[in-house]
Design a protein around this motif. Structure first.
Motif, PDB file in Angstrom:
ATOM      1  N   TRP A  34     -14.605   0.716  11.499  1.00 42.78           N
ATOM      2  CA  TRP A  34     -13.822   1.227  11.510  1.00 42.78           C
ATOM      3  C   TRP A  34     -12.332   0.396  11.904  1.00 42.78           C
ATOM      4  N   PRO A  38     -10.634   3.724   5.678  1.00 41.27           N
ATOM      5  CA  PRO A  38     -11.149   5.736   5.454  1.00 41.27           C
ATOM      6  C   PRO A  38     -12.349   5.785   4.685  1.00 41.27           C
ATOM      7  N   VAL A  63     -12.033  11.745  17.769  1.00 39.43           N
ATOM      8  CA  VAL A  63     -12.017  10.267  17.252  1.00 39.43           C
ATOM      9  C   VAL A  63     -11.191   9.057  18.211  1.00 39.43           C
ATOM     10  N   LYS A  66     -15.218   7.514  18.689  1.00 40.83           N
ATOM     11  CA  LYS A  66     -15.397   7.668  17.486  1.00 40.83           C
ATOM     12  C   LYS A  66     -16.416   7.911  17.699  1.00 40.83           C
ATOM     13  N   PHE A  70     -16.243  10.843  13.006  1.00 43.72           N
ATOM     14  CA  PHE A  70     -15.880   9.828  13.511  1.00 43.72           C
ATOM     15  C   PHE A  70     -16.789   8.526  13.497  1.00 43.72           C
ATOM     16  N   ARG A  74     -13.120   5.922  10.051  1.00 45.79           N
ATOM     17  CA  ARG A  74     -11.814   6.727  10.792  1.00 45.79           C
ATOM     18  C   ARG A  74     -11.633   8.027   9.145  1.00 45.79           C
ATOM     19  N   CYS A 109      -4.035   8.922  15.959  1.00 49.18           N
ATOM     20  CA  CYS A 109      -3.781   8.918  14.449  1.00 49.18           C
ATOM     21  C   CYS A 109      -2.786   8.843  13.832  1.00 49.18           C
ATOM     22  N   THR A 136      -5.361  10.789  10.005  1.00 47.83           N
ATOM     23  CA  THR A 136      -5.479   9.323   9.129  1.00 47.83           C
ATOM     24  C   THR A 136      -5.487   8.898  10.877  1.00 47.83           C
ATOM     25  N   PRO A 137      -7.157   8.204  11.580  1.00 44.22           N
ATOM     26  CA  PRO A 137      -7.714   8.324  12.716  1.00 44.22           C
ATOM     27  C   PRO A 137      -6.706   6.328  12.314  1.00 44.22           C
TER      28      PRO A 137
END
Length: 255
Positions: A34, A38, A63, A66, A70, A74, A109, A136-137
């Protein structure tokens, strides 16, 4: 036709995106930690308007946990939304479109509105324009509480969007003791009760969620409390009371 046009390069899955298990969709060797950059996986979708909001809420919960797409890290997403929904996802505190979606997306995000596609670009042409939004997480969420707890606090706050935020926050608590508990929450979280929900910053929502979590830890019945259910039961009781009183005998009226 798409499969034939790109033999061995495209795999078509005919299914429901709301139930499809995306955690099984990609090769395991693409997984990243994580904290890393990404992974080389990208979710791209031209979403039907009817499914876009429930789908992004589902993916945001993924997200937070996770899981789903995901589990690979990410995973980035580039998705289309009705222009107004895209504005809600990306708007800042004080903005006209600031909403529940703004908080739920932005606390998990980095959310960026890329560009607008005019309606006439589609066949059949929709009545509204469409916007492309990139997600984008974050490595660290801005509110570190369970997704359902954050969702409950944020939904309650925006329940009465144009009123003072304290009006919506009060619906987190049962009628008995509502005033005292609401005051306790607002004071401990250091949030001005006269602000409108759309004026609250992310840090203020974080304070509200953290304080509400402590209150729920002290009284676990708080989290399962449902304001609308209490209202519904209240109406039912009133309705039953109005129909349960039998008419008094005529003799009593004569007396």
């Amino acid at each position: 036709m798409l499969s034939e046009a790109a033999p061995g390069k495209v795999r078509i899955v005919h299914g429901d995106i709301l139930t499809y298990k995306m955690e099984k969709a990609f090769p395991k060797h693409l997984k990243k930690n994580w904290e890393d950059e990404p992974p080389d996986i990208h979710i791209i979708g031209n979403l039907p308007f009817s499914v876009s909001t429930p789908l992004i809420i589902k993916w945001l919960e993924n997200v937070s946990k996770k899981d789903g797409p995901f589990i690979y890290g990410r995973t980035q997403m580039t998705l289309t939304f009705q222009k107004e929904v895209a504005e809600r996802l990306t708007d800042n505190p004080g903005g006209k479109q600031r909403s529940r979606l703004s908080i739920m997306a932005q606390h998990l995000c980095t959310v960026e509105k890329c560009f607008v596609i005019p309606g006439q670009a589609f066949v059949p042409k929709p009545e509204v324009d469409v916007a492309v939004v990139h997600f984008t997480p974050l490595v660290q969420p801005k509110i570190e509480q369970p997704f359902k707890l954050v969702e409950k606090v944020v939904q309650s706050a925006f329940q009465f969007r144009r009123k003072y935020c304290v009006r919506g926050i009060a619906t987190l608590f049962p009628e008995s003791g509502r005033l005292e508990r609401t005051e306790q929450l607002m004071m401990t979280a250091n949030v001005d009760p006269t602000l409108r929900p759309y004026q609250l910053s992310m840090s203020q929502f974080r304070n509200l969620c953290n304080t509400y979590r402590k209150m729920c830890d002290e009284d676990p019945s708080l989290f399962v409390y449902n304001y609308r259910e209490e209202l519904r039961q209240k109406k039912m009781r009133k309705s039953l009371e109005s129909t349960s009183h039998p008419e008094e005998p005529e003799e009593e009226y004569q007396l």
